[in-house]
Write an enzyme that holds these catalytic residues in place. Structure first.
Site, PDB file in Angstrom:
ATOM      1  N   HIS A 303       0.891  -1.277   0.146  1.00  0.00           N
ATOM      2  CA  HIS A 303       0.098   0.127  -0.035  1.00  0.00           C
ATOM      3  C   HIS A 303       1.271   1.374   0.370  1.00  0.00           C
ATOM      4  O   HIS A 303       2.068   1.664   0.314  1.00  0.00           O
ATOM      5  CB  HIS A 303      -0.560  -0.108   0.734  1.00  0.00           C
ATOM      6  CG  HIS A 303      -1.854   0.771   0.846  1.00  0.00           C
ATOM      7  ND1 HIS A 303      -1.778   2.362   0.826  1.00  0.00           N
ATOM      8  CD2 HIS A 303      -3.266   0.436   0.655  1.00  0.00           C
ATOM      9  CE1 HIS A 303      -3.131   2.609   0.994  1.00  0.00           C
ATOM     10  NE2 HIS A 303      -3.602   2.007   0.801  1.00  0.00           N
ATOM     11  N   ASP A 360      -8.192  -5.857   0.018  1.00  0.00           N
ATOM     12  CA  ASP A 360      -8.481  -6.225  -0.931  1.00  0.00           C
ATOM     13  C   ASP A 360      -7.889  -8.386  -1.408  1.00  0.00           C
ATOM     14  O   ASP A 360      -8.898  -8.724  -2.158  1.00  0.00           O
ATOM     15  CB  ASP A 360      -8.548  -6.272  -2.449  1.00  0.00           C
ATOM     16  CG  ASP A 360      -8.429  -4.571  -2.329  1.00  0.00           C
ATOM     17  OD1 ASP A 360      -9.542  -4.299  -2.051  1.00  0.00           O
ATOM     18  OD2 ASP A 360      -7.714  -3.770  -2.979  1.00  0.00           O
TER      19      ASP A 360
HETATM   20  N1  CMC Z   1       4.087  -7.431  -5.357  1.00  0.00           N
HETATM   21  C1  CMC Z   1       5.213  -7.400  -4.829  1.00  0.00           C
HETATM   22  N2  CMC Z   1       6.158  -6.394  -5.092  1.00  0.00           N
HETATM   23  C2  CMC Z   1       5.364  -5.049  -4.719  1.00  0.00           C
HETATM   24  C3  CMC Z   1       4.639  -4.720  -4.614  1.00  0.00           C
HETATM   25  C4  CMC Z   1       3.612  -5.966  -4.987  1.00  0.00           C
HETATM   26  N3  CMC Z   1       2.227  -5.735  -4.441  1.00  0.00           N
HETATM   27  N4  CMC Z   1       3.489  -3.625  -3.927  1.00  0.00           N
HETATM   28  C5  CMC Z   1       5.223  -3.086  -4.099  1.00  0.00           C
HETATM   29  N5  CMC Z   1       6.031  -3.953  -4.584  1.00  0.00           N
HETATM   30  C6  CMC Z   1       7.411  -3.807  -4.935  1.00  0.00           C
HETATM   31  C7  CMC Z   1       8.141  -2.742  -5.095  1.00  0.00           C
HETATM   32  O1  CMC Z   1       7.769  -3.758  -6.702  1.00  0.00           O
HETATM   33  C8  CMC Z   1       8.654  -1.944  -4.460  1.00  0.00           C
HETATM   34  O2  CMC Z   1      10.026  -2.184  -4.583  1.00  0.00           O
HETATM   35  P1  CMC Z   1      11.848  -2.122  -5.934  1.00  0.00           P
HETATM   36  O3  CMC Z   1      11.556  -1.211  -4.599  1.00  0.00           O
HETATM   37  O4  CMC Z   1      12.684  -2.856  -5.538  1.00  0.00           O
HETATM   38  O5  CMC Z   1      11.275  -1.158  -6.869  1.00  0.00           O
HETATM   39  C9  CMC Z   1       8.626  -1.569  -3.988  1.00  0.00           C
HETATM   40  O6  CMC Z   1       7.763  -2.306  -3.340  1.00  0.00           O
HETATM   41  C10 CMC Z   1       8.076  -0.023  -3.552  1.00  0.00           C
HETATM   42  O7  CMC Z   1       6.832  -0.028  -4.141  1.00  0.00           O
HETATM   43  P2  CMC Z   1       6.066   0.800  -4.984  1.00  0.00           P
HETATM   44  O8  CMC Z   1       5.483   0.651  -6.303  1.00  0.00           O
HETATM   45  O9  CMC Z   1       7.183   1.934  -5.289  1.00  0.00           O
HETATM   46  O10 CMC Z   1       4.507   1.300  -3.729  1.00  0.00           O
HETATM   47  P3  CMC Z   1       3.598   2.448  -3.992  1.00  0.00           P
HETATM   48  O11 CMC Z   1       3.117   2.648  -3.186  1.00  0.00           O
HETATM   49  O12 CMC Z   1       3.894   2.803  -5.751  1.00  0.00           O
HETATM   50  O13 CMC Z   1       2.239   0.860  -4.714  1.00  0.00           O
HETATM   51  C11 CMC Z   1       0.617   0.103  -4.689  1.00  0.00           C
HETATM   52  C12 CMC Z   1       1.282   1.238  -3.922  1.00  0.00           C
HETATM   53  C13 CMC Z   1      -0.299  -0.224  -3.620  1.00  0.00           C
HETATM   54  C14 CMC Z   1       0.199   0.852  -5.810  1.00  0.00           C
HETATM   55  C15 CMC Z   1       1.217  -1.417  -4.557  1.00  0.00           C
HETATM   56  O14 CMC Z   1       1.909  -2.160  -3.234  1.00  0.00           O
HETATM   57  C16 CMC Z   1       0.572  -2.818  -5.176  1.00  0.00           C
HETATM   58  O15 CMC Z   1       0.272  -2.329  -6.807  1.00  0.00           O
HETATM   59  N6  CMC Z   1       0.294  -3.194  -5.260  1.00  0.00           N
HETATM   60  C17 CMC Z   1      -0.955  -4.621  -5.612  1.00  0.00           C
HETATM   61  C18 CMC Z   1      -1.546  -3.897  -6.047  1.00  0.00           C
HETATM   62  C19 CMC Z   1      -3.067  -4.070  -4.378  1.00  0.00           C
HETATM   63  O16 CMC Z   1      -3.214  -4.744  -3.863  1.00  0.00           O
HETATM   64  N7  CMC Z   1      -3.405  -2.761  -4.553  1.00  0.00           N
HETATM   65  C20 CMC Z   1      -4.554  -2.297  -3.738  1.00  0.00           C
HETATM   66  C21 CMC Z   1      -4.596  -1.287  -2.542  1.00  0.00           C
HETATM   67  S1  CMC Z   1      -5.343  -1.278  -1.443  1.00  0.00           S
HETATM   68  C22 CMC Z   1      -6.955  -0.944  -1.693  1.00  0.00           C
HETATM   69  C23 CMC Z   1      -7.172   0.328  -2.282  1.00  0.00           C
HETATM   70  O17 CMC Z   1      -6.664   1.598  -1.360  1.00  0.00           O
HETATM   71  O18 CMC Z   1      -7.024   1.086  -3.640  1.00  0.00           O
END
Ligand code: CMC
Length: 426
Positions: A303, A360
């Site tokens: 998240h 989720d």
């Molecule tokens: N699985 C694997 N790796 C992950 C995931 C994941 N679900 N989420 C983040 N990472 C990794 C990402 O690849 C990055 O790694 P590195 O530092 O090696 O590049 C690191 O963790 C930091 O991630 P980020 O992309 O900078 O994190 P973010 O804050 O931009 O993304 C997120 C947040 C929710 C978009 C992401 O965690 C994600 O895509 N999760 C899966 C989708 C999901 O479950 N979304 C529902 C969110 S809750 C409901 C809502 O509020 O909408």
């Protein structure tokens, strides 16, 4: 404690005021920075930027805290009802008994749709994704309820807010029934908000619909858990759309469109599809390796704000167990989910990146057990989030410092050059 920050560029220093909230991080006020310094600040994903002032929802992502108007989400989910939470978000306080009776009546008596609105659904293909139907249908509300579109009139703003909260379940249920080829079900005023919704989704003319209190409570709790979540992507979309003076039906339609994305509201559908794809516990190690190799993400994990447990996920997991137990379902996907969670939470890849289950992760299994197809998951999220969107929209309108949202950019394209006629281009 200092009340200003100083930023130095070259030989010039700029004082930036520091504003304090009631809790949470202070903010550095950069509103005059461009005018003073001829520099923009740069923060594409808003990771360090507060886009507005708000009194509605507070999140401490490191501590795993979510408060609505000061009340912890766990208490609201366990002890309150969705309609009470709607009153809280919209009006700032939990209602007195009289206020609640009036509010509940107001919402209940707005649940019906204009009869002509029903013909609108027939224009969609039966196999249309219900989120496509939602985006179109909610936008179309403005064509039917033109008497509450004056955003400068507080009474009309209130009527639109009540209409949206009241009519979303009716629209969502129709989107579902339409996709199943079943007739639409008219709302009943003697039923509660969540019971009414379940009846509109699952009742068929051929037999009486029997309410199940455990499922009604689960539905209500799922709505509470999704009701608001601070300045997330769809809420910011609603605020940005509203900043131009657009009416709430258009703004909420924009919010629904944004919510549809797989990184936001679409994640619950993707999380369930992921569990189905994994299929059995034996396949988990290979799947987790694929996540670590960055081939795909672990949906329902991670998240932007929570770097600790998502407090909504804890309640969601409990609700999931309750629903499966009530229905006597022994879903193998629950075992896959529990084992996957265990494996991920003990793996350095996820520990180092502070990736925990979000709401989720367990919502898909629960909703599927309740009888909803995957395509409906994001629709249910949209239904519940409508109150958050409209509360934030209303707060923005009541803020005297409201300005049209107009971000700037770091331009890296071509600088000025002269037009060359096509026959002279190399
Ligand atoms: N699985 C694997 N790796 C992950 C995931 C994941 N679900 N989420 C983040 N990472 C990794 C990402 O690849 C990055 O790694 P590195 O530092 O090696 O590049 C690191 O963790 C930091 O991630 P980020 O992309 O900078 O994190 P973010 O804050 O931009 O993304 C997120 C947040 C929710 C978009 C992401 O965690 C994600 O895509 N999760 C899966 C989708 C999901 O479950 N979304 C529902 C969110 S809750 C409901 C809502 O509020 O909408």
């Amino acid at each position: 404690m200092t009340d200003k920050a100083t930023l130095t560029i070259g030989d010039k220093s700029y004082d930036l005021p520091i504003l304090k909230g009631s809790t949470g991080p202070d903010v550095v006020d950069v509103r005059k920075f461009y005018g003073d310094s001829d520099h923009f600040t740069f923060d594409p994903g808003f990771t360090s930027t507060a886009s507005c002032e708000s009194k509605i929802t507070f999140i401490d992502g490191d501590a795993g805290i979510l408060l609505h108007r000061g009340y912890p989400i766990g208490q609201l989910a366990e002890e309150s009802s969705f309609l009470e939470v709607c009153h809280l978000l919209l009006n700032g306080e939990l209602p007195s008994a009289d206020e609640f009776t009036k509010f509940e009546r107001n919402i209940t008596y707005h649940t019906m749709l204009h009869a002509q609105f029903d013909t609108f659904f027939q224009g969609f293909r039966r196999d249309a994704h219900p989120m496509a139907v939602m985006t179109g249908a909610v936008g179309a509300l403005s064509a039917f309820y033109a008497d509450s579109l004056n955003v400068d009139d507080p009474k009309q703003r209130e009527i639109s807010a009540h209409r949206l909260i009241a009519k979303m379940p009716t629209i969502a249920a129709r989107a579902f029934q339409y996709s199943q080829g079943r007739p639409f079900v008219t709302p009943r005023n003697e039923l509660s908000y969540s019971e009414n919704f379940l009846r509109m989704c699952f009742s068929v003319p051929a037999e009486d619909w029997v309410p199940n209190p455990v499922l009604t409570r689960a539905m209500d709790r799922i709505f509470i858990l999704h009701a608001d979540h601070e300045q997330n992507a769809s809420t910011s979309t609603v605020r940005l759309a509203g900043s131009s003076g657009a009416h709430p039906f258009a703004c909420i339609a924009a919010g629904i469109a944004c919510l549809w994305g797989p990184s936001h509201g679409g994640a619950n559908q993707e999380a369930l599809e992921m569990l189905e794809e994994i299929g059995t516990v034996e396949n988990i190690p290979a799947f987790v390796q694929g996540v670590k190799d960055k081939k795909y993400k672990l949906m329902g994990f991670g998240h932007r704000v929570y770097k600790n447990f998502d407090p909504r996920a804890t309640v969601m997991q409990k609700t999931c167990y309750e629903v499966l137990e009530q229905l006597g379902i022994n879903d193998p996907l629950l075992h896959v989910a529990m084992e996957l969670e265990k494996v991920a939470l003990s793996d350095p890849y996820f520990i180092d990146r502070k990736l925990y289950p979000n709401i989720d992760f367990y919502s898909g299994i629960t909703l599927r057990a309740m009888g909803f197809p995957k395509e409906m998951f994001t629709v249910l999220f949209a239904l519940a989030r409508t109150v958050g969107w409209i509360s934030q929209w209303k707060e923005m309108f009541e803020d005297p410092s409201r300005k049209i949202g107009r971000p700037r950019q770091l331009y890296t394209g071509a600088t000025q050059r002269d037009y060359v006629p096509v026959d002279k281009r190399g």
